[in-house]
Design an enzyme around this catalytic site. Structure first.
Site, PDB file in Angstrom:
ATOM      1  N   HIS A  62       1.009  -1.061  -0.086  1.00  0.00           N
ATOM      2  CA  HIS A  62       0.216   0.252  -0.158  1.00  0.00           C
ATOM      3  C   HIS A  62       0.060   1.415   0.210  1.00  0.00           C
ATOM      4  CE1 HIS A  62      -3.081  -3.320   0.826  1.00  0.00           C
ATOM      5  NE2 HIS A  62      -3.404  -2.324   0.216  1.00  0.00           N
ATOM      6  N   ASP A  86     -10.085  -2.861   0.132  1.00  0.00           N
ATOM      7  CA  ASP A  86      -9.725  -2.956   1.928  1.00  0.00           C
ATOM      8  C   ASP A  86      -9.631  -2.089   2.544  1.00  0.00           C
ATOM      9  OD1 ASP A  86      -7.103  -2.781   1.556  1.00  0.00           O
ATOM     10  OD2 ASP A  86      -7.328  -4.660   0.085  1.00  0.00           O
ATOM     11  N   ASP A 155      -5.555  -0.593  -7.924  1.00  0.00           N
ATOM     12  CA  ASP A 155      -5.402  -1.955  -7.283  1.00  0.00           C
ATOM     13  C   ASP A 155      -6.501  -2.404  -6.765  1.00  0.00           C
ATOM     14  OD1 ASP A 155      -4.780  -3.137  -4.114  1.00  0.00           O
ATOM     15  OD2 ASP A 155      -5.826  -1.038  -3.028  1.00  0.00           O
ATOM     16  N   SER A 156      -6.044  -3.699  -8.213  1.00  0.00           N
ATOM     17  CA  SER A 156      -6.982  -4.668  -8.264  1.00  0.00           C
ATOM     18  C   SER A 156      -6.816  -6.179  -8.109  1.00  0.00           C
ATOM     19  CB  SER A 156      -7.486  -4.633  -9.776  1.00  0.00           C
ATOM     20  OG  SER A 156      -5.763  -5.911 -10.522  1.00  0.00           O
TER      21      SER A 156
HETATM   22  N1  SPD Z   1      -1.870 -12.072  -6.092  1.00  0.00           N
HETATM   23  C1  SPD Z   1      -3.142 -11.015  -5.669  1.00  0.00           C
HETATM   24  C2  SPD Z   1      -2.355  -9.930  -6.049  1.00  0.00           C
HETATM   25  C3  SPD Z   1      -2.752  -8.777  -5.277  1.00  0.00           C
HETATM   26  C4  SPD Z   1      -3.106  -7.397  -5.880  1.00  0.00           C
HETATM   27  N2  SPD Z   1      -4.193  -6.413  -5.377  1.00  0.00           N
HETATM   28  C5  SPD Z   1      -4.839  -6.733  -3.549  1.00  0.00           C
HETATM   29  C6  SPD Z   1      -5.500  -5.691  -3.288  1.00  0.00           C
HETATM   30  C7  SPD Z   1      -4.598  -4.837  -2.022  1.00  0.00           C
HETATM   31  N3  SPD Z   1      -5.068  -3.504  -1.496  1.00  0.00           N
END
Ligand code: SPD
Length: 276
Positions: A62, A86, A155-156
């Site tokens: 983050h 989150d 932030d996927s």
């Molecule tokens: N392999 C999982 C990758 C996840 C990336 N995104 C996470 C979101 C956290 N805020």
């Protein structure tokens, strides 16, 4: 009896965490949302059985997805996060005094609810008065927003299911249009070690839309291979050209002005993925 959770990170590799208990597990409209309590990483958010974030190492992800673009932009006032329900990215964004508005665009309200209940360390930032939470499709929101945001953070989840559309050249074109004149985007772009073609393809798609495109790395122990990439697309500002002395002092655990620069120094095999 010992309980262990395993995420199959590839067809041949998994990460296994000793688990104390499952705190919640629920089918939402989009995916299975779960939070487990583990010995090594504390609480862990899982979506369809894939680790999204852990209390133990979330600060790396983050801080790096938020502070690199926000410290590259000269005056980030309006910021959007696509995904990221989150709240961890928002928590970092609101550390910047210049930010007047931070919009979280999350398609799955259950992710926000789970985080508010079980991951307050991350979701606390959502209560900042500058934050607006929209429960809607990020692709449609970006398409409808023109010249609106100074920074957009994608932030996927991994590029499967609903997240596939967040990794397309067309979507990055809409992100470009949604950004203001000095706008910057960053996307999480997976592991260069396990997903080299994906990293290469995504970098090409972003650079087809943005004059400045840079890939940077961070070490995230709970993610596949630990080596994680982010790809930044920028209209004007180059993250490598910033003067470390100008960077704002922030309350962080991973990000520093030196780390900002060092993150763009790529191992040879990763450099090859982003060299035309
Ligand atoms: N392999 C999982 C990758 C996840 C990336 N995104 C996470 C979101 C956290 N805020």
């Amino acid at each position: 009896m010992e309980l262990w959770f395993t995420e199959k990170q590839t067809d041949h590799v998994g990460i296994t965490l000793k688990t104390q208990r499952t705190l919640m597990r629920q089918e939402s409209q989009y995916q299975e949302v779960a939070v487990i309590d583990t010995k090594q990483f504390d609480r862990v958010l899982l979506l369809d059985g894939v680790i999204q974030t852990t209390i133990g190492d979330e600060f790396v992800y983050h801080e790096m997805i938020a502070h690199v673009p926000l410290n590259t932009h000269p005056n980030p006032r309006r910021v959007a996060v696509i995904g990221g329900g989150d709240g961890g990215s928002i928590r970092e964004i609101v550390k910047h005094d210049s930010v007047e508005k931070a919009v979280l665009v999350e398609i799955d309200e259950q992710v926000i609810k789970a985080s508010r209940q079980y991951l307050p360390e991350l979701s606390s930032g959502l209560d900042d008065e500058r934050v607006e939470v929209l429960i809607t499709d990020g692709i449609a929101h970006i398409q409808a927003s023109k010249n609106t945001y100074d920074v957009i953070i994608i932030d996927s989840t991994d590029p499967v299911g609903p997240a596939v559309g967040l990794f397309t050249e067309e979507f990055y074109g809409h992100v470009f249009e949604a950004l203001t004149d000095e706008g910057i985007m960053v996307a999480q772009t997976e592991s260069p070690f396990y997903e080299p073609e994906l990293v290469h393809r995504t970098f090409s798609r972003i650079s087809a839309n943005f004059p400045i495109t840079r890939l940077y790395l961070a070490h995230i122990p709970s993610y596949p291979s630990g080596m994680w990439s982010f790809t930044l697309g920028s209209k004007v500002c180059d993250p490598l050209a910033i003067d470390g002395n100008d960077l704002h002092a922030l309350d962080t655990r991973y990000y520093t002005p030196d780390v900002h620069k060092a993150a763009f120094c790529l191992p040879k095999f990763v450099q090859k993925l982003v060299t035309p």
